[in-house]
Design a protein around this motif. Structure first.
Motif, short mmCIF file in Angstrom:
data_model
loop_
_atom_site.label_atom_id
_atom_site.label_comp_id
_atom_site.label_asym_id
_atom_site.label_seq_id
_atom_site.Cartn_x
_atom_site.Cartn_y
_atom_site.Cartn_z
N LEU A 94 -4.82 -8.01 -16.02
CA LEU A 94 -5.72 -8.47 -15.17
C LEU A 94 -6.87 -7.41 -14.67
N ALA A 95 -6.35 -6.27 -14.42
CA ALA A 95 -7.33 -5.38 -13.89
C ALA A 95 -8.14 -4.29 -14.93
N ARG A 96 -7.67 -4.27 -15.90
CA ARG A 96 -8.07 -3.38 -16.98
C ARG A 96 -8.55 -3.90 -18.46
N VAL A 97 -7.84 -5.06 -18.77
CA VAL A 97 -8.18 -5.46 -19.99
C VAL A 97 -9.33 -6.62 -19.79
N ARG A 98 -10.51 -6.52 -20.39
CA ARG A 98 -11.36 -7.55 -20.37
C ARG A 98 -11.12 -8.68 -21.24
N PHE A 99 -11.03 -9.97 -20.84
CA PHE A 99 -11.20 -11.03 -21.79
C PHE A 99 -11.63 -12.15 -20.79
N ARG A 100 -12.04 -13.27 -21.61
CA ARG A 100 -12.65 -14.34 -20.96
C ARG A 100 -11.92 -15.18 -20.12
N GLY A 101 -12.09 -15.71 -18.87
CA GLY A 101 -11.01 -16.37 -18.02
C GLY A 101 -10.26 -15.56 -17.24
N ARG A 102 -10.50 -14.27 -17.24
CA ARG A 102 -9.46 -13.47 -16.38
C ARG A 102 -9.41 -13.84 -14.83
N PHE A 159 -5.21 -3.58 -6.21
CA PHE A 159 -4.83 -1.95 -5.93
C PHE A 159 -5.13 -1.32 -7.26
N MET A 160 -4.82 -1.90 -8.56
CA MET A 160 -5.02 -1.14 -9.64
C MET A 160 -6.50 -1.17 -9.96
N ARG A 161 -7.43 -2.14 -9.44
CA ARG A 161 -8.71 -2.06 -9.85
C ARG A 161 -9.35 -0.89 -9.25
N ASP A 162 -8.95 -0.34 -7.85
CA ASP A 162 -9.58 0.70 -7.62
C ASP A 162 -9.21 2.00 -8.08
N LEU A 163 -8.12 1.96 -9.01
CA LEU A 163 -7.76 3.41 -9.52
C LEU A 163 -9.02 3.95 -10.38
N GLN A 263 6.78 1.18 6.86
CA GLN A 263 5.52 0.63 7.71
C GLN A 263 4.34 1.21 6.96
N ARG A 264 4.26 2.53 7.16
CA ARG A 264 2.98 3.23 6.65
C ARG A 264 2.52 2.90 5.21
N LYS A 265 3.38 2.81 4.22
CA LYS A 265 3.07 2.43 2.96
C LYS A 265 2.96 0.86 3.00
N ILE A 266 3.38 0.08 3.90
CA ILE A 266 3.29 -1.35 4.00
C ILE A 266 1.63 -1.69 4.32
N VAL A 267 1.24 -0.56 5.30
CA VAL A 267 -0.19 -1.05 5.76
C VAL A 267 -1.21 -0.37 4.73
N ALA A 268 -0.85 0.61 4.09
CA ALA A 268 -1.80 1.21 2.80
C ALA A 268 -1.66 0.02 1.81
N GLY A 269 -0.65 -0.57 1.47
CA GLY A 269 -0.55 -1.62 0.40
C GLY A 269 -1.57 -2.71 0.63
N LEU A 270 -1.22 -3.41 1.99
CA LEU A 270 -2.04 -4.48 2.32
C LEU A 270 -3.46 -4.33 2.28
N THR A 271 -3.91 -3.11 2.66
CA THR A 271 -5.50 -2.85 2.87
C THR A 271 -5.90 -2.31 1.84
N ALA A 272 -5.00 -2.10 0.62
CA ALA A 272 -5.86 -1.75 -0.69
C ALA A 272 -6.72 -2.66 -1.07
N GLY A 273 -7.85 -1.97 -1.62
CA GLY A 273 -8.92 -2.69 -2.07
C GLY A 273 -9.98 -3.44 -0.93
N GLY A 274 -9.35 -3.40 0.33
CA GLY A 274 -10.31 -3.87 1.54
C GLY A 274 -11.28 -3.18 1.79
N VAL A 275 -11.43 -1.62 1.41
CA VAL A 275 -12.82 -1.01 1.88
C VAL A 275 -13.09 -0.26 0.55
N LYS A 276 -14.57 -0.35 0.27
CA LYS A 276 -15.10 0.40 -0.92
C LYS A 276 -15.62 1.50 -0.21
N GLY A 277 -15.22 2.84 -0.91
CA GLY A 277 -15.80 4.18 -0.29
C GLY A 277 -16.75 4.74 -1.54
#
Length: 277
Positions: A94-102, A159-163, A263-277
């Motif tokens: 879903l993040a890396r393969v482009r196809f119609r209706g993704r 998360f994978m979209r931001d890699l 807890q630190r990894k939980i916060v990092a995972g939930l906020t993934a993709g929330g801020v664009k740098g």
């Protein structure tokens, strides 16, 4: 510091204290109640007068309670494993393969989690009976995976979209296959999101009651929530509040420890993709 800022800080911390007390007090009172027995259960005490372990002894020596803990551990661990395996591979597509209706597909996957459990209970029950897995661990693993997978896919996809795309392109130039890219390139970078989704999936499977009650018929297959819900007293009219609270504390403490550790990894995972740098 001006008086206005001081008042704002006091109000903020006062609100935090109220929220913390409101959230923690039920669990604290459950702990206090678990050390109480007899008529003292019906007296309001905010501090245990004595550390009576009879409720814990009654729970731990009761028939099949430890087996119920083992069942919950097996089912929750398997649910996490299947959710992450399917979630990582689906999120890569879903993040890396482009196809119609993704985008539509991703929204449809997320929409599945919006259905209440009771709405799909009858259909899942027929599916479980058709597959011949009624009263087995697989019945719960299948149903729990269905409900935890949408959130897992959503978080991992975000998360994978931001890699960086350059990492994937370099791996492709080196001759890496999609499976090698997922397991050896992306997987080490996905740990924060995987810890978040895995822990939430584990908690959801550990605490689930409706499916576990419906898809099991013997005591040896029951999970912890069902075992606690079916605890009985000396008579049909008696509700054993002490053992129920003791059992609740026993099965809740490990979850709290897991959350505090990650807890630190939980916060990092939930906020993934929330801020664009």
């Amino acid at each position: 510091m001006t008086q206005h800022k001081l008042l704002k800080q006091i109000g903020f911390y006062a609100l935090v204290v109220v929220i913390v007390v409101f959230s923690v007090f039920p669990f604290y009172y459950a702990i206090v109640t678990s050390f109480t027995s007899g008529t003292a259960l019906f007296q309001i005490n905010y501090w245990p007068k004595s550390l009576d372990l009879s409720n814990y002894h009654a729970v731990l020596t009761s028939r099949n309670f430890l087996l119920s803990i083992l069942n919950s551990l097996i089912i929750a661990t398997a649910t996490v494993g299947f959710s992450l395996l399917l979630g990582v591979t689906a999120s890569y597509a879903l993040a890396r393969v482009r196809f119609r209706g993704r985008g539509l597909l991703l929204m449809t996957i997320l929409a599945v989690s919006m259905f209440p459990q009771i709405a799909v209970l009858a259909g899942l029950f027929e599916l479980v009976r058709f597959l011949g897995i009624f009263n087995t661990h697989w019945a719960m693993i299948l149903s729990y995976t269905i409900f935890t997978l949408p959130f897992t896919v959503w978080v991992l996809t975000t998360f994978m979209r931001d890699l960086p795309v350059e990492i994937e392109e370099a791996a492709i130039v080196d001759g890496a296959t999609p499976w090698v890219i997922i397991t050896q390139v992306f997987l080490p970078l996905l740990w924060p999101a995987m810890v978040t989704t895995g822990l939430l999936a584990f908690i959801g499977a550990w605490n689930e009651f409706l499916f576990a009650l419906t898809f099991t018929s013997t005591e040896s297959m029951r999970t912890v929530p069902v075992a606690i819900g079916l605890l009985s007293g000396a008579s049909a009219q008696e509700i054993p509040w002490g053992p129920i609270m003791a059992a609740s504390v026993i099965v809740t403490v490990p979850l709290i420890i897991l959350v505090l550790i990650f807890q630190r990894k939980i916060v990092a995972g939930l906020t993934a993709g929330g801020v664009k740098g």
